[in-house]
Design a protein around this motif. Structure first.
Motif, mmCIF file in Angstrom:
data_model
loop_
_atom_site.group_PDB
_atom_site.id
_atom_site.type_symbol
_atom_site.label_atom_id
_atom_site.label_comp_id
_atom_site.label_asym_id
_atom_site.label_seq_id
_atom_site.Cartn_x
_atom_site.Cartn_y
_atom_site.Cartn_z
ATOM 1 N N LEU A 128 15.286 -6.151 -9.468
ATOM 2 C CA LEU A 128 15.641 -7.490 -8.987
ATOM 3 C C LEU A 128 16.550 -8.209 -9.977
ATOM 4 C CD1 LEU A 128 12.284 -8.867 -7.476
ATOM 5 C CD2 LEU A 128 14.174 -7.728 -6.307
ATOM 6 N N THR A 129 16.306 -7.989 -11.269
ATOM 7 C CA THR A 129 17.130 -8.637 -12.295
ATOM 8 C C THR A 129 18.576 -8.161 -12.223
ATOM 9 O OG1 THR A 129 15.202 -8.811 -13.741
ATOM 10 C CG2 THR A 129 17.352 -9.059 -14.768
ATOM 11 N N LEU A 130 18.789 -6.876 -12.008
ATOM 12 C CA LEU A 130 20.156 -6.354 -11.869
ATOM 13 C C LEU A 130 20.856 -6.958 -10.659
ATOM 14 C CD1 LEU A 130 19.624 -2.567 -12.737
ATOM 15 C CD2 LEU A 130 20.702 -4.332 -14.166
ATOM 16 N N ILE A 131 20.113 -7.149 -9.560
ATOM 17 C CA ILE A 131 20.694 -7.767 -8.359
ATOM 18 C C ILE A 131 21.107 -9.201 -8.657
ATOM 19 C CG2 ILE A 131 20.185 -8.555 -6.007
ATOM 20 C CD1 ILE A 131 18.295 -6.118 -5.758
ATOM 21 N N SER A 132 20.240 -9.948 -9.326
ATOM 22 C CA SER A 132 20.564 -11.344 -9.639
ATOM 23 C C SER A 132 21.737 -11.447 -10.612
ATOM 24 C CB SER A 132 19.332 -12.051 -10.218
ATOM 25 O OG SER A 132 18.355 -12.255 -9.225
ATOM 26 N N MET A 133 21.805 -10.557 -11.586
ATOM 27 C CA MET A 133 22.935 -10.566 -12.526
ATOM 28 C C MET A 133 24.245 -10.283 -11.794
ATOM 29 S SD MET A 133 21.208 -8.612 -15.797
ATOM 30 C CE MET A 133 22.505 -8.935 -16.991
ATOM 31 N N ALA A 134 24.200 -9.343 -10.846
ATOM 32 C CA ALA A 134 25.399 -9.040 -10.065
ATOM 33 C C ALA A 134 25.844 -10.255 -9.256
ATOM 34 C CB ALA A 134 25.141 -7.851 -9.150
ATOM 35 N N ALA A 135 24.863 -10.996 -8.710
ATOM 36 C CA ALA A 135 25.198 -12.190 -7.919
ATOM 37 C C ALA A 135 25.823 -13.272 -8.787
ATOM 38 C CB ALA A 135 23.936 -12.723 -7.229
ATOM 39 N N VAL A 136 25.316 -13.444 -10.011
ATOM 40 C CA VAL A 136 25.891 -14.420 -10.943
ATOM 41 C C VAL A 136 27.348 -14.067 -11.240
ATOM 42 C CG1 VAL A 136 25.793 -15.298 -13.306
ATOM 43 C CG2 VAL A 136 23.685 -15.049 -11.987
ATOM 44 N N ILE A 137 27.613 -12.787 -11.495
ATOM 45 C CA ILE A 137 28.993 -12.338 -11.764
ATOM 46 C C ILE A 137 29.866 -12.550 -10.536
ATOM 47 C CG2 ILE A 137 30.393 -10.302 -12.287
ATOM 48 C CD1 ILE A 137 27.956 -9.293 -13.938
ATOM 49 N N TRP A 138 29.315 -12.317 -9.355
ATOM 50 C CA TRP A 138 30.035 -12.511 -8.089
ATOM 51 C C TRP A 138 30.474 -13.968 -7.935
ATOM 52 C CZ3 TRP A 138 27.233 -12.169 -2.683
ATOM 53 C CH2 TRP A 138 28.189 -12.276 -1.661
ATOM 54 N N VAL A 139 29.598 -14.893 -8.264
ATOM 55 C CA VAL A 139 29.941 -16.319 -8.143
ATOM 56 C C VAL A 139 31.004 -16.717 -9.162
ATOM 57 C CG1 VAL A 139 29.055 -18.676 -8.436
ATOM 58 C CG2 VAL A 139 27.709 -16.979 -7.175
ATOM 59 N N GLY A 140 30.865 -16.223 -10.400
ATOM 60 C CA GLY A 140 31.792 -16.613 -11.450
ATOM 61 C C GLY A 140 31.382 -17.927 -12.091
ATOM 62 N N GLU A 141 32.245 -18.476 -12.913
ATOM 63 C CA GLU A 141 31.943 -19.719 -13.616
ATOM 64 C C GLU A 141 32.160 -20.927 -12.705
ATOM 65 O OE1 GLU A 141 30.292 -21.997 -15.536
ATOM 66 O OE2 GLU A 141 30.510 -20.238 -16.820
#
Length: 456
Positions: free
Chosen positions: A415-428
């Protein structure tokens, strides 16, 4: 000079009221929620699922944890209703309403007869009250987050947004501390007979305090701009899914790991350490309370840090800690040492705090003002379903089927890897404009003049 100094003082005073209002409200909401979650882990199964606690204790525990998850299924409905009303009629009104609704449901749980008294009606009524709790919780967070972030100076959105977030660890600390005091001040028989009702009934006092504080807070300045533009006449929910479905999905995925790992701390670990590892309940509750202080500290640090390093980087640091710590944490817990259990919880909450503090600001910056309440509330609620709703249930099933606590660690790591990927997807998102851009300057000037005269 004197007038500008007076205005600055008035603004600081309002900011303090906003932070207090968002913090107190979310603290009370989550105190109510956590009291149930923690008692589910230790007591409510024999009280409300009595036949199963005798014939099939393992299944009874799974169903008890599922009761926690049931309320999450109704969070999106609460988010939809509260988001629509909050975007249409204002953040403040909805916040007061959700607070009262949660408090009433919690107090009624404290008055419920048990299975021994009314049979099957006991778990049915308990589930109904849990649904009401889930509905109100679904609308609570979005309003509190927006009230904090939309009142904040541009360079302090992360820090201001962390205040409603720390309501979670504070609510947990109060709930766990309350249960510790009750368990150590009365016999197990007294606690099972009536003592467990006390923390539910005490929520009435907390609700009155929260209501009075929230009533004193002014409406969000962004919503005041929307009112000038008459955006409140639109249909925010329809617009949300026409234009910002992607952001709703991103918001949900960002939250799942934090929420799942958080609910292990809130509910599963207490049951696992006391029931499976046979550690004493009162010291475990105390260690959980002390360990959770890290959640409080690092949530504030996470909000502050996101104003300097950015939302994305702070999230990734926090999730990186959660990922790396999962397996070592379970190894420490398996030692059956209460001290090492507390240490393991504290280190986990460092990662939880850093991946929770920036959330209010990041979510607010992801959505335009006229659909912001709906967007962040629904994204948060969906993330809670995919993350924490059944995290304890999944953990219990994994433990029973594999006999290895490391399987739970791997589940959270995925689940943590999925959430990290989503954060990168959104960007800053740091620095994005939160305000309403198409306000008539004459209307804005008239509104500001009226507001200044009212303050004078």
């Amino acid at each position: 000079m004197a007038s500008s100094s007076l205005a600055a003082s008035s603004k600081r005073s309002e900011e303090r009221r906003v932070l207090a209002g968002t913090l107190v409200g979310t603290t009370i909401e989550w105190y109510d929620f956590f009291i149930f979650a923690q008692l589910t882990a230790t007591l409510l199964t024999p009280l409300f699922l009595q036949p199963l606690s005798v014939s099939n204790p393992g299944l009874g525990q799974i169903l008890a944890f599922a009761m926690i998850g049931i309320s999450f299924l109704f969070r999106p409905l609460g988010a939809i209703v509260a988001g629509h009303l909050g975007d249409k009629y204002g953040r403040k009104r909805v916040l007061v309403a959700t607070l009262i609704l949660m408090g009433a449901a919690t107090a009624l749980i404290g008055l419920l007869p048990t299975y021994a008294t009314i049979g099957l009606w006991a778990p049915i009524l308990l589930v109904l009250l849990r649904i009401i709790q889930g509905f109100s919780a679904g609308g609570e967070w979005g309003g509190a987050a927006l009230m904090a972030v939309e009142h904040a100076p541009n360079n302090k959105r992360g820090f201001f947004g962390a205040f409603p977030q720390i309501g979670v660890p504070i609510g947990m600390i109060i709930a766990t501390g309350m249960l510790y005091l009750l368990r150590t001040s009365m016999s197990p028989e007294q606690f099972a007979a009536w003592g467990w009702r006390v923390p539910f009934l005490l929520s009435v006092v907390l609700i009155v305090v929260g209501y009075l504080i929230r009533k004193a807070v002014e409406e969000s300045p962004i919503f005041k701009q929307l009112a000038l533009r008459k955006a409140s006449e639109h249909t925010p929910l329809k617009q949300l899914f026409q234009t910002n479905t992607k952001e709703v999905i991103q918001a949900a995925l960002i939250f799942i790991a934090n929420n799942a790992a958080g609910y292990l701390v809130i509910a599963f670990f207490i049951a696992y350490t006391t029931r499976v590892l046979e550690m004493p309940t009162a010291p475990v509750l105390l260690a959980t309370t002390i360990g959770s202080v890290g959640w409080l500290i690092f949530t504030l640090v996470g909000g502050w840090l996101s104003d300097h390093l950015g939302r994305r980087n702070t999230f990734l640091i926090g999730y990186g800690i959660v990922f790396v710590w999962m397996i070592p944490m379970f190894l420490l817990i398996e030692t059956r040492s209460v001290f090492l259990y507390g240490v393991s919880i504290f280190i986990l909450t460092v990662g939880l705090g850093l991946s929770y503090g920036p959330q209010s600001a990041m979510y607010a910056e992801m959505f335009p003002a006229h659909i912001r309440y709906s967007g962040i509330s629904i994204g948060y609620a969906l993330g809670a379903i995919l993350g924490g709703a059944f995290a304890s249930t999944v953990a219990e099933i994994l433990l029973q089927r594999t006999g290895w606590s490391g399987s739970i660690a791997i589940y959270i790591m995925v689940l943590t890897l999925i959430s990290m990927a989503a954060v990168i997807w959104v960007g800053e998102t740091k620095g994005r404009n939160l305000h309403v851009e198409d306000i008539d300057p004459e209307l804005q000037a008239a509104h500001d003049a009226k507001h200044r005269s009212q303050e004078a």
